[in-house]
Motif scaffolding. Sequence first.
Motif, PDB file in Angstrom:
ATOM      1  N   THR A  79       1.205  -1.599  -0.171  1.00 26.35           N
ATOM      2  CA  THR A  79       0.040   0.170   0.227  1.00 26.35           C
ATOM      3  C   THR A  79       0.760   1.509   0.027  1.00 26.35           C
ATOM      4  OG1 THR A  79      -0.107   0.200   2.856  1.00 26.35           O
ATOM      5  CG2 THR A  79      -1.677  -1.502   0.854  1.00 26.35           C
ATOM      6  N   THR A  80       1.698   1.192   0.409  1.00 27.01           N
ATOM      7  CA  THR A  80       3.096   1.776   0.201  1.00 27.01           C
ATOM      8  C   THR A  80       4.444   1.907  -0.996  1.00 27.01           C
ATOM      9  OG1 THR A  80       4.484   1.346   2.369  1.00 27.01           O
ATOM     10  CG2 THR A  80       2.664   2.589   3.052  1.00 27.01           C
ATOM     11  N   TYR A  81       3.730   1.360  -1.655  1.00 24.15           N
ATOM     12  CA  TYR A  81       5.017   1.415  -2.974  1.00 24.15           C
ATOM     13  C   TYR A  81       4.763   2.218  -3.307  1.00 24.15           C
ATOM     14  CZ  TYR A  81       6.207   0.863  -7.118  1.00 24.15           C
ATOM     15  OH  TYR A  81       6.953   0.887  -8.950  1.00 24.15           O
ATOM     16  N   GLY A  82       5.618   2.726  -3.452  1.00 21.26           N
ATOM     17  CA  GLY A  82       6.233   4.301  -4.272  1.00 21.26           C
ATOM     18  C   GLY A  82       7.044   5.393  -3.448  1.00 21.26           C
ATOM     19  N   TYR A  83       6.649   4.905  -1.591  1.00 21.16           N
ATOM     20  CA  TYR A  83       7.226   6.015  -1.408  1.00 21.16           C
ATOM     21  C   TYR A  83       8.702   5.887  -0.302  1.00 21.16           C
ATOM     22  CZ  TYR A  83       2.188   6.865   0.520  1.00 21.16           C
ATOM     23  OH  TYR A  83       1.235   7.170   0.483  1.00 21.16           O
ATOM     24  N   ILE A  84       9.015   7.222  -0.205  1.00 22.67           N
ATOM     25  CA  ILE A  84      10.634   6.615   0.518  1.00 22.67           C
ATOM     26  C   ILE A  84       9.734   7.125   2.149  1.00 22.67           C
ATOM     27  CG2 ILE A  84      11.673   8.795   1.330  1.00 22.67           C
ATOM     28  CD1 ILE A  84      11.912  10.286  -0.727  1.00 22.67           C
ATOM     29  N   THR A  85      10.575   5.772   2.682  1.00 18.85           N
ATOM     30  CA  THR A  85      10.377   5.776   4.283  1.00 18.85           C
ATOM     31  C   THR A  85      10.231   5.871   5.563  1.00 18.85           C
ATOM     32  OG1 THR A  85      11.014   2.842   4.057  1.00 18.85           O
ATOM     33  CG2 THR A  85       8.667   2.961   2.967  1.00 18.85           C
ATOM     34  N   THR A  86      11.344   5.763   6.010  1.00 21.77           N
ATOM     35  CA  THR A  86      12.020   5.404   7.012  1.00 21.77           C
ATOM     36  C   THR A  86      13.007   6.719   7.774  1.00 21.77           C
ATOM     37  OG1 THR A  86      12.773   3.646   7.268  1.00 21.77           O
ATOM     38  CG2 THR A  86      10.803   3.961   8.392  1.00 21.77           C
ATOM     39  N   THR A  87      12.853   7.377   6.051  1.00 21.73           N
ATOM     40  CA  THR A  87      14.695   8.226   5.408  1.00 21.73           C
ATOM     41  C   THR A  87      14.658   9.277   7.511  1.00 21.73           C
ATOM     42  OG1 THR A  87      15.665   9.680   4.426  1.00 21.73           O
ATOM     43  CG2 THR A  87      13.393   9.650   5.059  1.00 21.73           C
ATOM     44  N   PRO A  88      15.787   9.720   7.891  1.00 18.36           N
ATOM     45  CA  PRO A  88      15.802  10.425   8.921  1.00 18.36           C
ATOM     46  C   PRO A  88      16.144  12.096   7.926  1.00 18.36           C
ATOM     47  CG  PRO A  88      17.835   9.039   8.680  1.00 18.36           C
ATOM     48  CD  PRO A  88      16.993   8.168   7.706  1.00 18.36           C
ATOM     49  N   LYS A  89      16.137  12.316   7.107  1.00 17.02           N
ATOM     50  CA  LYS A  89      15.838  13.382   6.358  1.00 17.02           C
ATOM     51  C   LYS A  89      14.411  14.156   6.678  1.00 17.02           C
ATOM     52  CE  LYS A  89      16.236  16.144   2.188  1.00 17.02           C
ATOM     53  NZ  LYS A  89      17.265  17.001   2.917  1.00 17.02           N
ATOM     54  N   PRO A  90      14.926  14.755   7.258  1.00 17.03           N
ATOM     55  CA  PRO A  90      13.395  15.889   7.860  1.00 17.03           C
ATOM     56  C   PRO A  90      12.637  16.029   6.905  1.00 17.03           C
ATOM     57  CG  PRO A  90      15.176  17.376   8.727  1.00 17.03           C
ATOM     58  CD  PRO A  90      16.060  15.287   8.027  1.00 17.03           C
ATOM     59  N   HIS A  91      11.071  15.950   7.466  1.00 15.24           N
ATOM     60  CA  HIS A  91      10.188  16.592   6.276  1.00 15.24           C
ATOM     61  C   HIS A  91       9.763  14.647   5.383  1.00 15.24           C
ATOM     62  CE1 HIS A  91      10.182  19.771   7.984  1.00 15.24           C
ATOM     63  NE2 HIS A  91      11.147  20.229   7.780  1.00 15.24           N
ATOM     64  N   TRP A  92      10.782  14.304   5.103  1.00 10.51           N
ATOM     65  CA  TRP A  92      10.553  13.529   3.479  1.00 10.51           C
ATOM     66  C   TRP A  92      10.368  11.639   4.610  1.00 10.51           C
ATOM     67  CZ3 TRP A  92      11.058  14.232  -1.193  1.00 10.51           C
ATOM     68  CH2 TRP A  92      11.477  15.450  -2.013  1.00 10.51           C
ATOM     69  N   ALA A  93       9.975  11.476   5.037  1.00 14.24           N
ATOM     70  CA  ALA A  93       9.821  10.326   5.978  1.00 14.24           C
ATOM     71  C   ALA A  93       7.996   9.956   4.779  1.00 14.24           C
ATOM     72  CB  ALA A  93       9.626   9.802   7.260  1.00 14.24           C
ATOM     73  N   ASN A  94       7.729   9.093   4.939  1.00 10.67           N
ATOM     74  CA  ASN A  94       6.217   8.796   4.111  1.00 10.67           C
ATOM     75  C   ASN A  94       6.627   9.506   3.122  1.00 10.67           C
ATOM     76  OD1 ASN A  94       6.531   6.686   6.125  1.00 10.67           O
ATOM     77  ND2 ASN A  94       5.831   8.229   7.686  1.00 10.67           N
ATOM     78  N   VAL A  95       6.546   9.787   2.179  1.00 15.69           N
ATOM     79  CA  VAL A  95       6.323  10.664   0.844  1.00 15.69           C
ATOM     80  C   VAL A  95       6.232   9.882   0.042  1.00 15.69           C
ATOM     81  CG1 VAL A  95       6.700  12.254  -0.688  1.00 15.69           C
ATOM     82  CG2 VAL A  95       7.715  13.102   2.415  1.00 15.69           C
ATOM     83  N   ASP A  96       5.055  10.203  -0.890  1.00 13.65           N
ATOM     84  CA  ASP A  96       4.766   9.005  -1.873  1.00 13.65           C
ATOM     85  C   ASP A  96       5.444   9.860  -3.274  1.00 13.65           C
ATOM     86  OD1 ASP A  96       3.254   7.774  -3.622  1.00 13.65           O
ATOM     87  OD2 ASP A  96       1.759   8.293  -3.511  1.00 13.65           O
ATOM     88  N   ILE A  97       6.034   9.517  -3.189  1.00 13.03           N
ATOM     89  CA  ILE A  97       6.747  10.308  -4.989  1.00 13.03           C
ATOM     90  C   ILE A  97       6.486   9.723  -6.097  1.00 13.03           C
ATOM     91  CG2 ILE A  97       9.054   8.970  -4.337  1.00 13.03           C
ATOM     92  CD1 ILE A  97      10.713  11.366  -5.384  1.00 13.03           C
ATOM     93  N   VAL A  98       6.687   8.690  -6.496  1.00 14.43           N
ATOM     94  CA  VAL A  98       6.158   8.064  -7.140  1.00 14.43           C
ATOM     95  C   VAL A  98       4.655   8.861  -7.524  1.00 14.43           C
ATOM     96  CG1 VAL A  98       5.250   5.884  -8.547  1.00 14.43           C
ATOM     97  CG2 VAL A  98       7.259   5.947  -7.306  1.00 14.43           C
ATOM     98  N   GLY A  99       3.901   8.533  -6.341  1.00 11.12           N
ATOM     99  CA  GLY A  99       2.156   9.023  -6.708  1.00 11.12           C
ATOM    100  C   GLY A  99       2.810  10.096  -7.027  1.00 11.12           C
ATOM    101  N   ALA A 100       3.042  11.539  -6.475  1.00  9.30           N
ATOM    102  CA  ALA A 100       2.957  12.518  -7.298  1.00  9.30           C
ATOM    103  C   ALA A 100       3.283  12.661  -8.847  1.00  9.30           C
ATOM    104  CB  ALA A 100       3.797  13.111  -6.108  1.00  9.30           C
ATOM    105  N   LEU A 101       4.176  12.022  -9.161  1.00 17.17           N
ATOM    106  CA  LEU A 101       5.456  12.160 -10.321  1.00 17.17           C
ATOM    107  C   LEU A 101       3.944  11.505 -11.163  1.00 17.17           C
ATOM    108  CD1 LEU A 101       9.005  11.155  -9.975  1.00 17.17           C
ATOM    109  CD2 LEU A 101       7.175  14.236 -10.129  1.00 17.17           C
TER     110      LEU A 101
END
Length: 301
Positions: A72-94
């Motif tokens: 269900t979270t395919y295409g997401y950046i998940t548990t990155t320590p980079k601020p604001h980027w955890a659980n971002v649906d990068i593929v969905g947005a593009l």
Amino acid sequence: MTKLYGSLEAGGTKFVCAVGDEQFELVEKTQFPTTTPYETLDKTVEFFSRFENLAGLAVGSFGPIDIDPNSTTYGYITTTPKPHWANVDIVGALRKALNVPIYFTTDVNSSAYGEVIARKRKGSHVDNLVYYTIGTGIGAGAIQRGTFVGGVGHPEMGHYYVAKHPMDVEKEFNGVCPFHNGCLEGLAAGPSLEARTGIRGENIELNSSVWDIQAYYIAQAAIQATVTFRPDVIVFGGGVMAQEHMLHRVREKFTSLLKGYLPVPDVHDYIVTPAVAGNGSATLGNFVLAKEVADKLADKK
């Protein structure tokens, strides 16, 4: 109309967007800092939207990422320590903005694929390759028989635990990884140099003992790749390995650690830096992956 293929290297420091033609030659390229997801992805969409004949896009992203198409979270950046980027649906947005088929993988997988393609272009038959990037972080991509290695997710070879160097044991230095004490990334990525010395890596003298400590860990990465994957070649990219003296140090320590246990090619052919100049391995790999995903979709129609 000539088809174009897109490459996005979604890095934790910068995004590199490029478009190539059907021969995978660069048509146009731009880059910008990785700020907030909204701002960075907006700039990405703005760049690729200019190309009406964009047939496919490949994204090589910093991670961890979810590459399982059934998730269900395919295409997401998940548990990155980079601020604001955890659980971002990068593929969905593009996908929503560009409406083109998208191939999603790690940045190091893109680089590994590009290195295989580059070698085949030069007549070298390489189907088994491991690519490490040694920079702000450490990641690795592995290709066996022309296919990426991975199961429900991608390998996280930068977080192998490694044997600590005696000087790190003495000084009780456990690395800089926020998740693990004693993993490869924490002990050998670029920030570990400054953590040990108080000096940024580019300003450390070449005769400093810290380079031998660094090489000791990177050589262990090569050992792990060798005993696990038995590759044809191991490629080390990234800023730390851009210094020629490091390649010599790593080869020397690798030979010492392996102790002839397994047959490997001549170390000068086996442990190398990228064949694609200017950090272009990921761009080339993405162009080819973008074409493959576009062709696959076309075959289904």
